[in-house]
Scaffold this motif. Sequence first.
Motif, PDB file in Angstrom:
ATOM      1  N   MET A 227      -2.544   7.367   8.514  1.00 41.95           N
ATOM      2  CA  MET A 227      -2.240   8.106   7.282  1.00 41.95           C
ATOM      3  C   MET A 227      -1.036   9.023   7.484  1.00 41.95           C
ATOM      4  O   MET A 227      -0.211   9.182   6.595  1.00 41.95           O
ATOM      5  CB  MET A 227      -3.474   8.872   6.805  1.00 41.95           C
TER       6      MET A 227
ATOM      7  N   ALA B  97       1.932   6.841   7.287  1.00 41.05           N
ATOM      8  CA  ALA B  97       2.137   6.410   5.895  1.00 41.05           C
ATOM      9  C   ALA B  97       2.824   7.507   5.082  1.00 41.05           C
ATOM     10  O   ALA B  97       3.718   7.239   4.279  1.00 41.05           O
ATOM     11  CB  ALA B  97       0.795   6.044   5.263  1.00 41.05           C
ATOM     12  N   LYS B  98       2.419   8.753   5.328  1.00 40.42           N
ATOM     13  CA  LYS B  98       3.037   9.867   4.600  1.00 40.42           C
ATOM     14  C   LYS B  98       4.519  10.009   4.957  1.00 40.42           C
ATOM     15  O   LYS B  98       5.346  10.340   4.108  1.00 40.42           O
ATOM     16  CB  LYS B  98       2.286  11.175   4.897  1.00 40.42           C
TER      17      LYS B  98
ATOM     18  N   LEU C 114      -2.343   0.385   7.124  1.00 37.67           N
ATOM     19  CA  LEU C 114      -3.002   1.198   6.092  1.00 37.67           C
ATOM     20  C   LEU C 114      -3.844   0.298   5.184  1.00 37.67           C
ATOM     21  O   LEU C 114      -4.994   0.626   4.848  1.00 37.67           O
ATOM     22  CB  LEU C 114      -1.932   1.929   5.277  1.00 37.67           C
TER      23      LEU C 114
ATOM     24  N   SER D 242       0.835  -1.205   0.000  1.00 36.79           N
ATOM     25  CA  SER D 242       0.000   0.000   0.000  1.00 36.79           C
ATOM     26  C   SER D 242       0.869   1.254   0.000  1.00 36.79           C
ATOM     27  O   SER D 242       0.492   2.277  -0.556  1.00 36.79           O
ATOM     28  CB  SER D 242      -0.926   0.006   1.214  1.00 36.79           C
ATOM     29  N   LEU D 243       2.043   1.149   0.600  1.00 38.87           N
ATOM     30  CA  LEU D 243       2.938   2.319   0.659  1.00 38.87           C
ATOM     31  C   LEU D 243       3.677   2.568  -0.661  1.00 38.87           C
ATOM     32  O   LEU D 243       4.388   3.561  -0.789  1.00 38.87           O
ATOM     33  CB  LEU D 243       3.942   2.150   1.807  1.00 38.87           C
TER      34      LEU D 243
ATOM     35  N   MET E 187     -12.677  -0.945   4.944  1.00 35.42           N
ATOM     36  CA  MET E 187     -13.560   0.096   4.405  1.00 35.42           C
ATOM     37  C   MET E 187     -14.108  -0.256   3.029  1.00 35.42           C
ATOM     38  O   MET E 187     -14.996   0.431   2.510  1.00 35.42           O
ATOM     39  CB  MET E 187     -12.838   1.444   4.386  1.00 35.42           C
ATOM     40  N   SER E 188     -13.589  -1.308   2.409  1.00 41.42           N
ATOM     41  CA  SER E 188     -14.146  -1.763   1.128  1.00 41.42           C
ATOM     42  C   SER E 188     -14.689  -3.188   1.242  1.00 41.42           C
ATOM     43  O   SER E 188     -14.823  -3.889   0.233  1.00 41.42           O
ATOM     44  CB  SER E 188     -13.113  -1.632   0.010  1.00 41.42           C
TER      45      SER E 188
ATOM     46  N   ILE F  80      -7.433   6.034  11.836  1.00 38.61           N
ATOM     47  CA  ILE F  80      -7.044   6.290  10.444  1.00 38.61           C
ATOM     48  C   ILE F  80      -6.120   7.491  10.317  1.00 38.61           C
ATOM     49  O   ILE F  80      -5.149   7.466   9.570  1.00 38.61           O
ATOM     50  CB  ILE F  80      -8.265   6.619   9.564  1.00 38.61           C
ATOM     51  N   GLU F  81      -6.443   8.575  11.023  1.00 35.64           N
ATOM     52  CA  GLU F  81      -5.654   9.801  10.873  1.00 35.64           C
ATOM     53  C   GLU F  81      -4.190   9.546  11.223  1.00 35.64           C
ATOM     54  O   GLU F  81      -3.280   9.963  10.514  1.00 35.64           O
ATOM     55  CB  GLU F  81      -6.233  10.927  11.749  1.00 35.64           C
TER      56      GLU F  81
ATOM     57  N   GLU G 278      -7.971   0.207   4.477  1.00 33.74           N
ATOM     58  CA  GLU G 278      -8.581   0.223   3.147  1.00 33.74           C
ATOM     59  C   GLU G 278      -9.449  -1.025   2.925  1.00 33.74           C
ATOM     60  O   GLU G 278     -10.556  -0.933   2.387  1.00 33.74           O
ATOM     61  CB  GLU G 278      -7.489   0.284   2.072  1.00 33.74           C
TER      62      GLU G 278
END
Lengths: 437, 437
Positions: free
Chosen positions: A422, A425-426, A110, A73-74, A117-118, A418-419, A114
């Motif tokens: 993320m 991840a950044k 991460l 994902s990264l 959430m899907s 999540i925050e 995802e």
Amino acid sequence: MQQADIIINNGTVLTMDKKNTVIKNGLVCVKGDTISRMGSGDNVPIEAEKIIDAHGGLILPGLINGHTHAAMSLFRGLADDLPLMEWLNNYIFPAESRIDADFVFTGTLLACAEMIMSGTTTFCDMYLFEKEAASAARQAKMRCLVGEVLYDFPSPNYGPVEKGLEYTESLIKKWQDDPLVSVAVEPHSLFTCSPDLLISANELALSYKVPLIIHVAETLNEVADVKEKHGKPPVEYLHSLGLLGPHLIADHCVHVNEQDISKMAKYGTKVIHNPESNMKLASGIAPVTELLARGVTVGLGTDGCASNNNLDIFTEMDMAAKLQKIQTMDPTVLDAATVLRMATIEGAKALGMEDITGSLETGKKADIIIVDVDKPHLTPMYNPYSHIVYAARGNDVSHSIINGQLVMEDRKLLTLDIEEIMERAKEKAIKVREWVF
Amino acid sequence: MQQADIIINNGTVLTMDKKNTVIKNGLVCVKGDTISRMGSGDNVPIEAEKIIDAHGGLILPGLINGHTHAAMSLFRGLADDLPLMEWLNNYIFPAESRIDADFVFTGTLLACAEMIMSGTTTFCDMYLFEKEAASAARQAKMRCLVGEVLYDFPSPNYGPVEKGLEYTESLIKKWQDDPLVSVAVEPHSLFTCSPDLLISANELALSYKVPLIIHVAETLNEVADVKEKHGKPPVEYLHSLGLLGPHLIADHCVHVNEQDISKMAKYGTKVIHNPESNMKLASGIAPVTELLARGVTVGLGTDGCASNNNLDIFTEMDMAAKLQKIQTMDPTVLDAATVLRMATIEGAKALGMEDITGSLETGKKADIIIVDVDKPHLTPMYNPYSHIVYAARGNDVSHSIINGQLVMEDRKLLTLDIEEIMERAKEKAIKVREWVF
């Protein structure tokens, strides 16, 4: 009055049981980690701590992502639209040589966000630092089958290959009684693993009765390479090493012929189909229609985010159905219900989890999602299977329950921040850019 | 201090201009219906009534759906996975013979809601009762190019075919000065229209300088049929009737050969590619890579909801890119930026609207969307084009501006009452079930 922990009501239940039973105005009761009762109607004499109103939506088993490399994902969007070897040698391999445990932990968190959430509740992972992948899945409260990737060359995680088998064995032991995490033995492929490694990996899998998972016949180059080195194509070579069996999960199987399919059917070998990745990398189209016709169990996977670039099983279902129709020039193949079975109960069978998950039946573990159909693109609804496969998207999933625990409610994740993920991840992406560009 | 009506800031602007200029930390100012200024930076001496913070997201031109039958939203999922003729004869045609003006109005409103909510700001429609389709688009405040479908047999709308041309002419006149609605002449296909009808339709289009739109070479059956009746394949037949020209928009073009492509390139004929519908109906794969290589303008379309089954141009982009890669076995073809051009500026060119929409440039009409990337499946971001094509979904669009008017804000539609439209759609579906089942 009966007791339940959670009741989901006021929806159409797609059980995905053997008969594809559909329950209109249905309800599903959860007690502990288990589906305790299913039925229909409004006046059910059951009390529950939590009642979830599906508002006329679809209640179905959580989806199963049968093959991914979650922490990639990264790397999503790091490099695209390139020839395979350029993509691998100039981007993916240099980046992967630098990753560490924390990278995999963050990337898997991460990916879990995802996936939940899907609509995915179970995933099968192959990557490096899988100890951390398992921990991340455990934190997300996702069901998973994970395994450390094994190959002849040294790994940034475990070092020399012998250590890889030890690492895998310790993972198996660590997680063997876990309700969510299972472990598989995962040699990478026939062109990166020596016959000795393949045989040792198979012995390890058989001795612990866990699945053996490997990429098979993904590209024409691979087939040519295996033929040149070993005098036979991939499936025959697997057979000659004694690896074919019901415990073997073969990812991709794009370039398999009739004989190969017969062998896989005979030995009960499972296949995971990854249409989007196979298309994006221009690998080819797996003969899914033939595999199914011969009785091979086929699940669906997204593959990693670097070659897809998402972990959304909804788009994978849509793509799988349409791709087979165009390949066979027959619009009737891989109908919507069949594709949804691949993403649920057939995926569970492929991973050896059919007694646990993949369908909504009393006594099975409660892995359940709700799809909100109160939206313009899902109104009106004539056929729920068609809606799920051809019209719904991952973010139409409103709720997710895994092993009896509510992990997403009205699209809010309850197990992950999540925050924070993320942000982390950044930060990792800044490093990736330094490594690659 | 300069004045603007709307400023969008704090995002990455994908202009889709000739150079694919990307503006980091960009802003776009709208005055009236027009993009009045673009730039970058935080301290811009402009005052505006409305400031929209893109929160680090992507700001890009609204997407263009180059071919659809909008009101077929009410047939989504009515019948799937069937042989083409069974699907048409037993489901679609019986239902279509019963529809009326209100059906098309409701279905088009529903389609507009779905399209705006998935980032489309302009669509090109072919259906019955297009007067109502135009009114619905006008109510939604969407840009559109619409046209009544013409064929040799009587229409439930206008009756005999002569009346169809009159109806079309009155539509052209009615909407000729409208800022949002344009009208085209739309004979259905070469196998449902006589040469006389095709020639009359072309004359009407040329006399009013509006596009001529027709399905071309969608299926192998069509090609065989045209060859048998007229002694030549579709594009040659179009040429022999004098229909090839820069005003002609040919939908599908799945079965066209090198000679056809040369002719279309020479005459400046435009193509709309509908990959999902072509796959779902097992029609074939259009040679998009060759069309582009020969300089043919190619836009993207969803086709109708009965053969897709959604109006989401994001999934269409993803499918288009991956489908060409697998067809050519080359992962480099149809890269993400090229595909996004097809869904924006190339689509605008195809519809003859390149001076109005399809890119973000000062002086063009303000058709703008914002994609929210603050989500797990869009974090981190290395390449915005890759994100849009391979990872984003229609419901990642947070805002939409059409012709300077904000029509969606934080996913809330401002021009349409969704709840009411969905109620009306469900009522129509009750009738459809009576007609068909």
